[in-house]
Design a protein around this motif. Structure first.
Motif, PDB file in Angstrom:
ATOM      1  N   GLU A 142       0.834  -1.214   0.000  1.00 21.33           N
ATOM      2  CA  GLU A 142       0.000   0.000   0.000  1.00 21.33           C
ATOM      3  C   GLU A 142       0.864   1.258   0.000  1.00 21.33           C
ATOM      4  OE1 GLU A 142      -3.327   0.642  -0.230  1.00 21.33           O
ATOM      5  OE2 GLU A 142      -3.569  -1.483  -0.692  1.00 21.33           O
ATOM      6  N   ALA A 143       1.921   1.242   0.797  1.00 19.60           N
ATOM      7  CA  ALA A 143       2.818   2.392   0.843  1.00 19.60           C
ATOM      8  C   ALA A 143       3.456   2.615  -0.523  1.00 19.60           C
ATOM      9  CB  ALA A 143       3.893   2.184   1.915  1.00 19.60           C
ATOM     10  N   ALA A 144       3.903   1.529  -1.154  1.00 18.97           N
ATOM     11  CA  ALA A 144       4.520   1.644  -2.483  1.00 18.97           C
ATOM     12  C   ALA A 144       3.509   2.153  -3.511  1.00 18.97           C
ATOM     13  CB  ALA A 144       5.077   0.285  -2.912  1.00 18.97           C
ATOM     14  N   ALA A 145       2.268   1.680  -3.410  1.00 17.54           N
ATOM     15  CA  ALA A 145       1.229   2.123  -4.345  1.00 17.54           C
ATOM     16  C   ALA A 145       0.945   3.621  -4.195  1.00 17.54           C
ATOM     17  CB  ALA A 145      -0.049   1.324  -4.114  1.00 17.54           C
ATOM     18  N   GLN A 146       1.127   4.144  -3.001  1.00 20.17           N
ATOM     19  CA  GLN A 146       0.922   5.569  -2.741  1.00 20.17           C
ATOM     20  C   GLN A 146       2.178   6.380  -3.030  1.00 20.17           C
ATOM     21  OE1 GLN A 146      -2.000   7.029  -1.652  1.00 20.17           O
ATOM     22  NE2 GLN A 146      -2.983   5.034  -1.865  1.00 20.17           N
ATOM     23  N   GLY A 147       3.282   5.693  -3.301  1.00 17.70           N
ATOM     24  CA  GLY A 147       4.545   6.376  -3.564  1.00 17.70           C
ATOM     25  C   GLY A 147       5.174   6.935  -2.304  1.00 17.70           C
ATOM     26  N   LEU A 148       4.917   6.274  -1.178  1.00 11.56           N
ATOM     27  CA  LEU A 148       5.428   6.745   0.109  1.00 11.56           C
ATOM     28  C   LEU A 148       6.270   5.668   0.773  1.00 11.56           C
ATOM     29  CD1 LEU A 148       2.082   8.208   1.520  1.00 11.56           C
ATOM     30  CD2 LEU A 148       4.005   9.537   0.621  1.00 11.56           C
ATOM     31  N   SER A 149       7.104   6.116   1.703  1.00 12.82           N
ATOM     32  CA  SER A 149       7.799   5.142   2.539  1.00 12.82           C
ATOM     33  C   SER A 149       6.772   4.556   3.500  1.00 12.82           C
ATOM     34  CB  SER A 149       8.920   5.820   3.335  1.00 12.82           C
ATOM     35  OG  SER A 149       8.371   6.701   4.299  1.00 12.82           O
ATOM     36  N   GLU A 157       6.965   4.420   6.689  1.00 11.97           N
ATOM     37  CA  GLU A 157       6.831   5.349   7.813  1.00 11.97           C
ATOM     38  C   GLU A 157       5.893   6.507   7.462  1.00 11.97           C
ATOM     39  OE1 GLU A 157       9.728   4.290   6.583  1.00 11.97           O
ATOM     40  OE2 GLU A 157      10.552   3.079   8.209  1.00 11.97           O
ATOM     41  N   ALA A 158       6.082   7.083   6.280  1.00 11.91           N
ATOM     42  CA  ALA A 158       5.232   8.205   5.868  1.00 11.91           C
ATOM     43  C   ALA A 158       3.796   7.754   5.657  1.00 11.91           C
ATOM     44  CB  ALA A 158       5.777   8.839   4.589  1.00 11.91           C
ATOM     45  N   TYR A 159       3.614   6.558   5.098  1.00 14.65           N
ATOM     46  CA  TYR A 159       2.277   6.032   4.873  1.00 14.65           C
ATOM     47  C   TYR A 159       1.554   5.800   6.202  1.00 14.65           C
ATOM     48  CZ  TYR A 159      -1.462   2.973   3.252  1.00 14.65           C
ATOM     49  OH  TYR A 159      -2.686   2.412   2.996  1.00 14.65           O
ATOM     50  N   LEU A 160       2.242   5.189   7.166  1.00 14.48           N
ATOM     51  CA  LEU A 160       1.654   4.971   8.483  1.00 14.48           C
ATOM     52  C   LEU A 160       1.309   6.296   9.163  1.00 14.48           C
ATOM     53  CD1 LEU A 160       3.737   2.023   9.948  1.00 14.48           C
ATOM     54  CD2 LEU A 160       1.290   2.054   9.458  1.00 14.48           C
ATOM     55  N   ALA A 161       2.202   7.263   9.074  1.00 10.02           N
ATOM     56  CA  ALA A 161       1.943   8.570   9.675  1.00 10.02           C
ATOM     57  C   ALA A 161       0.694   9.201   9.065  1.00 10.02           C
ATOM     58  CB  ALA A 161       3.143   9.485   9.509  1.00 10.02           C
ATOM     59  N   SER A 162       0.537   9.083   7.748  1.00 14.02           N
ATOM     60  CA  SER A 162      -0.646   9.660   7.097  1.00 14.02           C
ATOM     61  C   SER A 162      -1.917   8.937   7.525  1.00 14.02           C
ATOM     62  CB  SER A 162      -0.504   9.638   5.576  1.00 14.02           C
ATOM     63  OG  SER A 162      -0.601   8.327   5.071  1.00 14.02           O
ATOM     64  N   LEU A 163      -1.863   7.622   7.677  1.00 17.08           N
ATOM     65  CA  LEU A 163      -3.034   6.875   8.139  1.00 17.08           C
ATOM     66  C   LEU A 163      -3.438   7.288   9.547  1.00 17.08           C
ATOM     67  CD1 LEU A 163      -2.323   3.217   6.929  1.00 17.08           C
ATOM     68  CD2 LEU A 163      -3.980   4.833   6.003  1.00 17.08           C
TER      69      LEU A 163
END
Length: 92
Positions: free
Chosen positions: A18-25, A27-33
């Motif tokens: 999911e993080a890769a699909a969003q183009g995020l690391s 850590e950044a993906y979890l922080a955004s969630l």
């Protein structure tokens, strides 16, 4: 702040995908969630009600709404102490 989580391998794989699909690391993906989750709670209707009087008005309106008046009443057996404990025992 640093937080460590032990995730199941299949959850970790989904998180990475999911993080890769969003183009995020990750850590950044979890922080955004987490930020989205906390923000959505703050924006919910009940967090906007600030006074006791407002809460009482909303609760009274809910109790007096047609949804409650149309619902069938529970039988005495359904709300009896024995019924409650029987259901609890069955769950164990």
């Amino acid at each position: 702040m640093t937080i460590q989580l032990q995730l199941k391998p299949e959850i970790e794989a989904r998180l990475i995908a999911e993080a890769a699909a969003q183009g995020l690391s990750v850590e950044a993906y979890l922080a955004s969630l987490i930020e989205k989750s906390l923000t959505s709670h703050e924006e919910s209707f009940f967090y906007q009600v600030s006074t006791q009087e407002e809460w009482e008005t909303i609760l009274t309106d809910l109790i007096n709404s047609p949804a409650f008046s149309l619902a069938p009443a529970l039988s005495d057996a359904a709300i009896s102490r024995e019924s409650i404990y029987t259901r609890e025992d069955e769950m164990l």
